[in-house]
Design a protein around this motif. Structure first.
Motif, PDB file in Angstrom:
ATOM      1  N   LEU A   9       0.846  -1.187   0.000  1.00  0.00           N
ATOM      2  CA  LEU A   9       0.000   0.000   0.000  1.00  0.00           C
ATOM      3  C   LEU A   9       0.881   1.236   0.000  1.00  0.00           C
ATOM      4  O   LEU A   9       1.905   1.291   0.692  1.00  0.00           O
ATOM      5  CB  LEU A   9      -0.918   0.024   1.231  1.00  0.00           C
ATOM      6  CG  LEU A   9      -2.003  -1.044   1.323  1.00  0.00           C
ATOM      7  CD1 LEU A   9      -2.820  -0.850   2.599  1.00  0.00           C
ATOM      8  CD2 LEU A   9      -2.912  -1.028   0.108  1.00  0.00           C
ATOM      9  N   ASP A  14      -3.571   3.483  -1.689  1.00  0.00           N
ATOM     10  CA  ASP A  14      -3.740   2.754  -2.944  1.00  0.00           C
ATOM     11  C   ASP A  14      -2.796   1.560  -2.980  1.00  0.00           C
ATOM     12  O   ASP A  14      -1.674   1.617  -2.474  1.00  0.00           O
ATOM     13  CB  ASP A  14      -3.418   3.650  -4.145  1.00  0.00           C
ATOM     14  CG  ASP A  14      -4.504   4.676  -4.412  1.00  0.00           C
ATOM     15  OD1 ASP A  14      -5.528   4.630  -3.711  1.00  0.00           O
ATOM     16  OD2 ASP A  14      -4.318   5.509  -5.315  1.00  0.00           O
ATOM     17  N   PHE A  22      -0.455   2.082  -9.812  1.00  0.00           N
ATOM     18  CA  PHE A  22      -1.299   2.392  -8.654  1.00  0.00           C
ATOM     19  C   PHE A  22      -2.728   1.906  -8.925  1.00  0.00           C
ATOM     20  O   PHE A  22      -3.331   2.285  -9.937  1.00  0.00           O
ATOM     21  CB  PHE A  22      -1.292   3.895  -8.386  1.00  0.00           C
ATOM     22  CG  PHE A  22       0.078   4.427  -8.056  1.00  0.00           C
ATOM     23  CD1 PHE A  22       0.517   4.482  -6.741  1.00  0.00           C
ATOM     24  CD2 PHE A  22       0.929   4.863  -9.062  1.00  0.00           C
ATOM     25  CE1 PHE A  22       1.789   4.964  -6.436  1.00  0.00           C
ATOM     26  CE2 PHE A  22       2.195   5.347  -8.766  1.00  0.00           C
ATOM     27  CZ  PHE A  22       2.625   5.391  -7.442  1.00  0.00           C
ATOM     28  N   PRO A  24      -6.366   1.772  -7.085  1.00  0.00           N
ATOM     29  CA  PRO A  24      -7.201   2.155  -5.941  1.00  0.00           C
ATOM     30  C   PRO A  24      -7.997   0.982  -5.395  1.00  0.00           C
ATOM     31  O   PRO A  24      -8.429   0.092  -6.132  1.00  0.00           O
ATOM     32  CB  PRO A  24      -8.135   3.226  -6.531  1.00  0.00           C
ATOM     33  CG  PRO A  24      -7.445   3.706  -7.771  1.00  0.00           C
ATOM     34  CD  PRO A  24      -6.686   2.544  -8.297  1.00  0.00           C
ATOM     35  N   MET A  25      -8.150   0.993  -4.064  1.00  0.00           N
ATOM     36  CA  MET A  25      -8.983   0.030  -3.346  1.00  0.00           C
ATOM     37  C   MET A  25      -8.559  -1.422  -3.592  1.00  0.00           C
ATOM     38  O   MET A  25      -9.388  -2.307  -3.734  1.00  0.00           O
ATOM     39  CB  MET A  25     -10.463   0.240  -3.673  1.00  0.00           C
ATOM     40  CG  MET A  25     -10.985   1.583  -3.175  1.00  0.00           C
ATOM     41  SD  MET A  25     -12.782   1.739  -3.269  1.00  0.00           S
ATOM     42  CE  MET A  25     -13.010   1.821  -5.042  1.00  0.00           C
ATOM     43  N   THR A  26      -7.265  -1.639  -3.651  1.00  0.00           N
ATOM     44  CA  THR A  26      -6.723  -3.000  -3.715  1.00  0.00           C
ATOM     45  C   THR A  26      -5.807  -3.212  -2.521  1.00  0.00           C
ATOM     46  O   THR A  26      -5.391  -2.257  -1.852  1.00  0.00           O
ATOM     47  CB  THR A  26      -5.950  -3.235  -5.024  1.00  0.00           C
ATOM     48  OG1 THR A  26      -4.860  -2.300  -5.096  1.00  0.00           O
ATOM     49  CG2 THR A  26      -6.856  -3.062  -6.228  1.00  0.00           C
ATOM     50  N   THR A  40      -1.835   4.730 -13.415  1.00  0.00           N
ATOM     51  CA  THR A  40      -2.992   4.371 -12.584  1.00  0.00           C
ATOM     52  C   THR A  40      -3.858   3.347 -13.297  1.00  0.00           C
ATOM     53  O   THR A  40      -4.137   3.464 -14.493  1.00  0.00           O
ATOM     54  CB  THR A  40      -3.833   5.615 -12.261  1.00  0.00           C
ATOM     55  OG1 THR A  40      -3.009   6.562 -11.561  1.00  0.00           O
ATOM     56  CG2 THR A  40      -5.028   5.262 -11.394  1.00  0.00           C
ATOM     57  N   ARG A  42      -7.376   1.806 -13.959  1.00  0.00           N
ATOM     58  CA  ARG A  42      -8.790   2.179 -13.875  1.00  0.00           C
ATOM     59  C   ARG A  42      -9.659   0.940 -14.052  1.00  0.00           C
ATOM     60  O   ARG A  42      -9.220  -0.069 -14.588  1.00  0.00           O
ATOM     61  CB  ARG A  42      -9.138   3.197 -14.968  1.00  0.00           C
ATOM     62  CG  ARG A  42      -8.223   4.412 -15.038  1.00  0.00           C
ATOM     63  CD  ARG A  42      -8.410   5.333 -13.879  1.00  0.00           C
ATOM     64  NE  ARG A  42      -7.604   6.548 -14.029  1.00  0.00           N
ATOM     65  CZ  ARG A  42      -7.416   7.436 -13.069  1.00  0.00           C
ATOM     66  NH1 ARG A  42      -7.991   7.265 -11.890  1.00  0.00           N
ATOM     67  NH2 ARG A  42      -6.661   8.513 -13.284  1.00  0.00           N
ATOM     68  N   SER A  68     -11.347   5.596   2.410  1.00  0.00           N
ATOM     69  CA  SER A  68     -10.629   4.899   1.342  1.00  0.00           C
ATOM     70  C   SER A  68     -10.178   3.506   1.712  1.00  0.00           C
ATOM     71  O   SER A  68      -9.650   2.782   0.860  1.00  0.00           O
ATOM     72  CB  SER A  68      -9.405   5.722   0.914  1.00  0.00           C
ATOM     73  OG  SER A  68      -8.555   5.955   2.016  1.00  0.00           O
ATOM     74  N   ARG A 130     -15.583   9.791  -4.819  1.00  0.00           N
ATOM     75  CA  ARG A 130     -14.157   9.517  -4.875  1.00  0.00           C
ATOM     76  C   ARG A 130     -13.550  10.059  -6.166  1.00  0.00           C
ATOM     77  O   ARG A 130     -13.941   9.672  -7.260  1.00  0.00           O
ATOM     78  CB  ARG A 130     -13.924   8.009  -4.761  1.00  0.00           C
ATOM     79  CG  ARG A 130     -12.467   7.594  -4.647  1.00  0.00           C
ATOM     80  CD  ARG A 130     -12.324   6.133  -4.301  1.00  0.00           C
ATOM     81  NE  ARG A 130     -12.689   5.899  -2.900  1.00  0.00           N
ATOM     82  CZ  ARG A 130     -13.808   5.297  -2.507  1.00  0.00           C
ATOM     83  NH1 ARG A 130     -14.667   4.856  -3.395  1.00  0.00           N
ATOM     84  NH2 ARG A 130     -14.064   5.128  -1.219  1.00  0.00           N
TER      85      ARG A 130
END
Length: 405
Positions: A9, A14, A22, A24-26, A40, A42, A68, A130
């Motif tokens: 993290l 992230d 990166f 998110p939410m992993t 990033t 998506r 988050s 978000r």
């Protein structure tokens, strides 16, 4: 489609895969796919979930940007936040004992800033989505204290009275011993009719105080906070620890760090969060840049019983830090700077030779920088107490004890 394995993290919570990529939410250990946009990922899809992945407790989590890390189990978040502190210190070559993190419970935030927007049918209130400016209504928010949820209805009324169609109000609502304390930004310019309507709303809704920008529109009763034996009504928008649990945890650590000191200097003292409880055992000199916060603290001290002498000074500690000679005749220092840390003040503090320092911080990176300055000057960092009062977010608080060698 390319698969990515999340390795760790990042500072903002992230997931980070090799690259870096990166996501998110992993969570660490997860195998994921998605559309790579620069660095990033998506439209992330979880191929292999972590055994530390949990169902978010709040039904608004997937859309709301207020939290988050609700998808991560508490032990994972606790370890990650503790590791962030350890890694920041290690990067500066500072080694110490890091205590187990203290985490505030759900529904304990005593201050929240709601977005409130006029619509054709009335108003919407909640938080921004978000990574967007889209307003998400959050009537079942699991972060804020139950009494703050009433602030959503207040924000809706305020939007109807004083919001433009183009911009959302920022309505900050804080709990106090005497009712809700409300401050509004981004509202319409005040005129006679709007002032009257807002003052009437303050009465009918029975909240303690209403400020529109910098102007107090109405105050039924002072919005009182309890700091030790004293009751203080901070000015609108004044700094306040996010939860009662967090404040109590930091205060306990500060008291331990200063020990039996009889004369204490409190730097970046605010409205007396630490000054006034410490005054039960010691004479305290409070230094803070905002004169109105010190005035509120002084009123609280004068009305309280059984406290030792508290003096104060309004001073910009970034431009005019206290110099080594000004620490003479004191036994300990408490310092609680904002996120930028206290680089200039720490340099002078390091020269003072004062016996004990209680250092409170909301940024492990700037804390580690300042800790290195003290370490180089002959102070031992005895312990660090992480505090997680911003639950489900990447923010980390801490308190620490330094002792002169």
């Amino acid at each position: 489609m390319t698969q990515y394995t999340i390795e760790r993290l990042g500072l903002f919570g992230d997931g980070i895969a090799e690259g870096p990529v990166f996501a998110p939410m992993t969570l660490p250990g997860e195998v994921v796919t998605g559309q790579l946009d620069g660095s990033t990922l998506r439209d992330v899809k979880i191929v292999t979930p972590s055994d530390m992945r949990v169902s978010p407790p709040c039904r608004h989590f997937n859309a709301c940007g207020g939290c988050s890390l609700q998808h991560a189990a508490d032990p994972l978040v606790a370890k990650w936040k503790t590791d962030v502190v350890a890694q920041a210190l290690a990067a500066q070559g500072v080694v110490t004992n890091i205590r187990p993190i203290l985490t505030s419970p759900p529904n304990s935030r005593r201050r929240a800033t709601f977005a409130a927007k006029r619509t054709k049918k009335g108003a919407m209130v909640g938080f921004h989505g978000r990574g967007s400016d889209v307003l998400i209504e959050t009537p079942d928010c699991q972060l804020v204290a139950p009494e703050l949820l009433a602030g959503m209805d207040i924000a809706r009324d305020l939007a109807g009275l004083g919001a433009s169609r183009k911009a959302a109000l920022a309505v900050t609502v804080t709990t106090s011993l005497t009712g809700l304390d409300v401050q509004v930004e981004n509202g319409k310019p005040l005129d006679g009719p709007l002032r009257h309507e807002l003052a009437s709303l303050c009465e009918t809704r029975q909240f303690a105080r209403l400020a529109w920008g910098d102007e107090v529109i109405g105050m039924r009763v002072p919005p009182v906070q309890q700091f030790g034996a004293a009751q203080v009504a901070p000015p609108p928008g004044a700094f306040l620890q996010a939860t009662h649990h967090g404040e109590a945890s930091l205060l306990a650590a500060v008291k331990e760090a200063v020990g039996d000191a009889k004369r204490i200097i409190d730097l970046f003292a605010g409205s007396g969060t630490f000054t006034l409880p410490l005054a039960a055992q010691a004479e305290v000199h409070a230094v803070e840049g905002a004169a109105d916060m010190l005035e509120a603290m002084d009123k609280g001290w004068r009305m309280a019983k059984g406290l030792k002498t508290v003096t104060h000074q309004a001073r910009d500690l970034f431009r005019r830090p206290l110099l080594p000679d000004e620490f003479r005749k004191h036994d300990a220092v408490v310092i609680d700077p904002p996120r930028a840390g206290a680089e200039a003040q720490t340099v002078e503090l390091a020269k003072s030779g004062i016996a004990r320092i209680a250092f409170v911080s909301c940024n492990p990176v700037t804390f580690a920088r300042d800790a290195k300055t003290l370490d180089d000057a002959g102070y031992d960092l005895v312990w660090v107490q992480p505090v997680d009062q911003f639950r489900w977010s990447p923010h980390i608080e801490l308190a620490a004890q330094f002792v002169a060698r």
